[in-house]
Design a protein around this motif. Sequence first.
Motif, PDB file in Angstrom:
ATOM      1  N   VAL A 156       4.960 -14.314 -64.821  1.00  0.00           N
ATOM      2  CA  VAL A 156       6.350 -13.929 -64.565  1.00  0.00           C
ATOM      3  C   VAL A 156       6.654 -14.043 -63.069  1.00  0.00           C
ATOM      4  N   ASN A 157       7.848 -14.568 -62.759  1.00  0.00           N
ATOM      5  CA  ASN A 157       8.166 -14.816 -61.346  1.00  0.00           C
ATOM      6  C   ASN A 157       9.672 -14.726 -61.140  1.00  0.00           C
ATOM      7  N   TYR A 158      10.110 -13.726 -60.395  1.00  0.00           N
ATOM      8  CA  TYR A 158      11.539 -13.623 -60.082  1.00  0.00           C
ATOM      9  C   TYR A 158      11.783 -12.618 -58.972  1.00  0.00           C
ATOM     10  N   THR A 159      13.064 -12.503 -58.585  1.00  0.00           N
ATOM     11  CA  THR A 159      13.466 -11.637 -57.484  1.00  0.00           C
ATOM     12  C   THR A 159      14.621 -10.732 -57.909  1.00  0.00           C
ATOM     13  N   PRO A 160      14.370  -9.449 -58.073  1.00  0.00           N
ATOM     14  CA  PRO A 160      15.469  -8.506 -58.296  1.00  0.00           C
ATOM     15  C   PRO A 160      16.116  -8.146 -56.962  1.00  0.00           C
ATOM     16  N   ILE A 161      17.388  -7.864 -56.968  1.00  0.00           N
ATOM     17  CA  ILE A 161      18.086  -7.483 -55.734  1.00  0.00           C
ATOM     18  C   ILE A 161      18.929  -6.245 -55.993  1.00  0.00           C
ATOM     19  N   SER A 162      18.688  -5.199 -55.235  1.00  0.00           N
ATOM     20  CA  SER A 162      19.497  -3.980 -55.311  1.00  0.00           C
ATOM     21  C   SER A 162      19.660  -3.401 -53.902  1.00  0.00           C
ATOM     22  N   ALA A 163      20.005  -4.313 -52.956  1.00  0.00           N
ATOM     23  CA  ALA A 163      20.205  -3.934 -51.553  1.00  0.00           C
ATOM     24  C   ALA A 163      18.960  -3.219 -51.023  1.00  0.00           C
ATOM     25  N   CYS A 164      19.138  -2.059 -50.423  1.00  0.00           N
ATOM     26  CA  CYS A 164      18.003  -1.379 -49.792  1.00  0.00           C
ATOM     27  C   CYS A 164      17.098  -0.663 -50.793  1.00  0.00           C
ATOM     28  N   ALA A 165      17.451  -0.718 -52.070  1.00  0.00           N
ATOM     29  CA  ALA A 165      16.574  -0.195 -53.122  1.00  0.00           C
ATOM     30  C   ALA A 165      15.725  -1.305 -53.726  1.00  0.00           C
ATOM     31  N   THR A 166      15.820  -2.506 -53.188  1.00  0.00           N
ATOM     32  CA  THR A 166      15.225  -3.691 -53.805  1.00  0.00           C
ATOM     33  C   THR A 166      13.719  -3.601 -54.017  1.00  0.00           C
ATOM     34  N   SER A 167      12.974  -3.187 -53.010  1.00  0.00           N
ATOM     35  CA  SER A 167      11.507  -3.167 -53.150  1.00  0.00           C
ATOM     36  C   SER A 167      11.050  -2.223 -54.244  1.00  0.00           C
ATOM     37  N   ASN A 168      11.671  -1.050 -54.317  1.00  0.00           N
ATOM     38  CA  ASN A 168      11.299  -0.135 -55.392  1.00  0.00           C
ATOM     39  C   ASN A 168      11.683  -0.710 -56.747  1.00  0.00           C
ATOM     40  N   THR A 169      12.795  -1.437 -56.790  1.00  0.00           N
ATOM     41  CA  THR A 169      13.179  -2.107 -58.030  1.00  0.00           C
ATOM     42  C   THR A 169      12.121  -3.128 -58.432  1.00  0.00           C
ATOM     43  N   ALA A 170      11.648  -3.909 -57.458  1.00  0.00           N
ATOM     44  CA  ALA A 170      10.625  -4.917 -57.730  1.00  0.00           C
ATOM     45  C   ALA A 170       9.331  -4.271 -58.211  1.00  0.00           C
ATOM     46  N   ILE A 171       8.932  -3.192 -57.570  1.00  0.00           N
ATOM     47  CA  ILE A 171       7.715  -2.485 -57.969  1.00  0.00           C
ATOM     48  C   ILE A 171       7.868  -1.926 -59.387  1.00  0.00           C
ATOM     49  N   MET A 172       9.033  -1.365 -59.675  1.00  0.00           N
ATOM     50  CA  MET A 172       9.284  -0.833 -61.011  1.00  0.00           C
ATOM     51  C   MET A 172       9.226  -1.936 -62.064  1.00  0.00           C
ATOM     52  N   GLU A 173       9.813  -3.088 -61.764  1.00  0.00           N
ATOM     53  CA  GLU A 173       9.784  -4.202 -62.699  1.00  0.00           C
ATOM     54  C   GLU A 173       8.351  -4.686 -62.947  1.00  0.00           C
ATOM     55  N   ALA A 174       7.576  -4.769 -61.874  1.00  0.00           N
ATOM     56  CA  ALA A 174       6.175  -5.190 -62.011  1.00  0.00           C
ATOM     57  C   ALA A 174       5.392  -4.169 -62.837  1.00  0.00           C
ATOM     58  N   PHE A 175       5.618  -2.911 -62.564  1.00  0.00           N
ATOM     59  CA  PHE A 175       4.997  -1.815 -63.311  1.00  0.00           C
ATOM     60  C   PHE A 175       5.289  -1.954 -64.810  1.00  0.00           C
ATOM     61  N   ASN A 176       6.545  -2.189 -65.138  1.00  0.00           N
ATOM     62  CA  ASN A 176       6.930  -2.298 -66.550  1.00  0.00           C
ATOM     63  C   ASN A 176       6.328  -3.529 -67.223  1.00  0.00           C
ATOM     64  N   HIS A 177       6.298  -4.660 -66.534  1.00  0.00           N
ATOM     65  CA  HIS A 177       5.719  -5.869 -67.122  1.00  0.00           C
ATOM     66  C   HIS A 177       4.236  -5.678 -67.441  1.00  0.00           C
ATOM     67  N   ILE A 178       3.517  -5.029 -66.544  1.00  0.00           N
ATOM     68  CA  ILE A 178       2.082  -4.837 -66.780  1.00  0.00           C
ATOM     69  C   ILE A 178       1.836  -3.813 -67.873  1.00  0.00           C
ATOM     70  N   ARG A 179       2.558  -2.727 -67.857  1.00  0.00           N
ATOM     71  CA  ARG A 179       2.261  -1.708 -68.869  1.00  0.00           C
ATOM     72  C   ARG A 179       2.677  -2.146 -70.273  1.00  0.00           C
ATOM     73  N   LEU A 180       3.591  -3.120 -70.332  1.00  0.00           N
ATOM     74  CA  LEU A 180       3.975  -3.675 -71.635  1.00  0.00           C
ATOM     75  C   LEU A 180       3.062  -4.824 -72.070  1.00  0.00           C
ATOM     76  N   GLY A 181       2.078  -5.145 -71.227  1.00  0.00           N
ATOM     77  CA  GLY A 181       1.108  -6.168 -71.585  1.00  0.00           C
ATOM     78  C   GLY A 181       1.530  -7.591 -71.288  1.00  0.00           C
ATOM     79  N   HIS A 182       2.551  -7.778 -70.439  1.00  0.00           N
ATOM     80  CA  HIS A 182       3.042  -9.116 -70.125  1.00  0.00           C
ATOM     81  C   HIS A 182       2.284  -9.777 -68.978  1.00  0.00           C
ATOM     82  N   ALA A 183       1.448  -9.025 -68.279  1.00  0.00           N
ATOM     83  CA  ALA A 183       0.664  -9.572 -67.167  1.00  0.00           C
ATOM     84  C   ALA A 183      -0.511  -8.651 -66.888  1.00  0.00           C
TER      85      ALA A 183
END
Length: 414
Positions: A156-183
């Motif tokens: 999986v490869n992409y870039t979420p953008i939520s202004a200054c909340a972006t990095s936490n958004t990216a970490i959350m997305e990565a967290f969800n992908h792994i815990r769901l077994g996608h990576a």
Amino acid sequence: MLNRVVITGLGALTPLGLNVKAFWQNIVDGKSGAARITKFDPSLFRTQFACELKDFNVAIHLDRAEIKRTDPFTQYALIATDEAIKDSGFDLSTMDPFDVGVIWGTGQGGMETFEQQVTEYALGDGHPRFSPFFVPKFLTNMASGMISIRNGFMGVNYTPISACATSNTAIMEAFNHIRLGHAKIIVSGGSEAPITPASFGGFSSMKAMSARNDDPQGASRPFDVNRDGFVMAEGAGALILEEYEHAVKRGAKIYAEITGAAMTADAYHMTATHPEGIGATRAMQKALKESGINVADVDYMNMHATSTHVGDLSETKAISALGSSAELNMKISATKSMTGHLLGAAGAVEAIISILSIQNSIIPPTINTETLDPEIPSDLKIVLKESINHKVKVAMSNTFGFGGHNATVVFRGV
């Protein structure tokens, strides 16, 4: 059954250090990364200082071809992730490359490239002489793409953008992908290279940044009654998120576990946070509920606190609303007082601080706060001036962004 997700690698490129070790030491020591801008002449700007990278030479890290075809925000991402990947020690040759992904954040993307190319056209003879690298250099998703290309990561490869909340958004997305077994492994974090005349001028005209030009190092002063705005910063923070069993099987060093993450929206204002912090409170509550952790068990909160009047006050109200004075045992600090505000990369850098506070049982300080704003809730235990030794089992990190985005991540020691 959801997978557990842990952090097995860290990388940092910041105004307080060009690697994790140097960065953490300066954070613990309460140093400021602010100084007069060197990237351009700031003399006509309302604000004339920022937190720039110090003694940084991109040619040490990347070859000429890589430098030519990438914007600084991508260069920062590549350098920080190189450190994190090396720190994690995983071997791609032993894995399916489709099990390793990249979810990387940035708020502005290739602002420097865009500004330079448009300026050259506007000041030229009218003939369109744009670089063939113009578009791929400024695209916000290019850092995630280049990280995967450089390392052969095909998941999986992409870039979420939520202004200054972006990095936490990216970490959350990565967290969800792994815990769901996608990576099995995801490189996550964020990078920003916003110190350009246009970007800087835009924030300056909003009067969002401090104008303490005579005292740059003392300018970022969260919670202080005389705070007058944030200090812009540049850099990157990288984290290797990994499925727990995979990490254990390969004998990886585990820094911490991510137990929960959540986002909400203020639905209130284009640039201002909700004055009562309602959305922020709910994001923290949801992240804690997902973690199965009571607020009384949180040891440290790394606040978003940018040193603006409305923002600092709304966040402290939001935290205070999490529980009674007896339940709010957590120590709190605002490390942007030292790093400055890395915008879309802020959450990644502050996640590293939160994780290292767990690892080292040290809570970093909020520097520069001389007179605490009397409107700040009195039940909060804010760490001021100097770091303290304190056992940290659970740490939380908040980030908020223009548009009303609230994002919280919870880390726990393993």
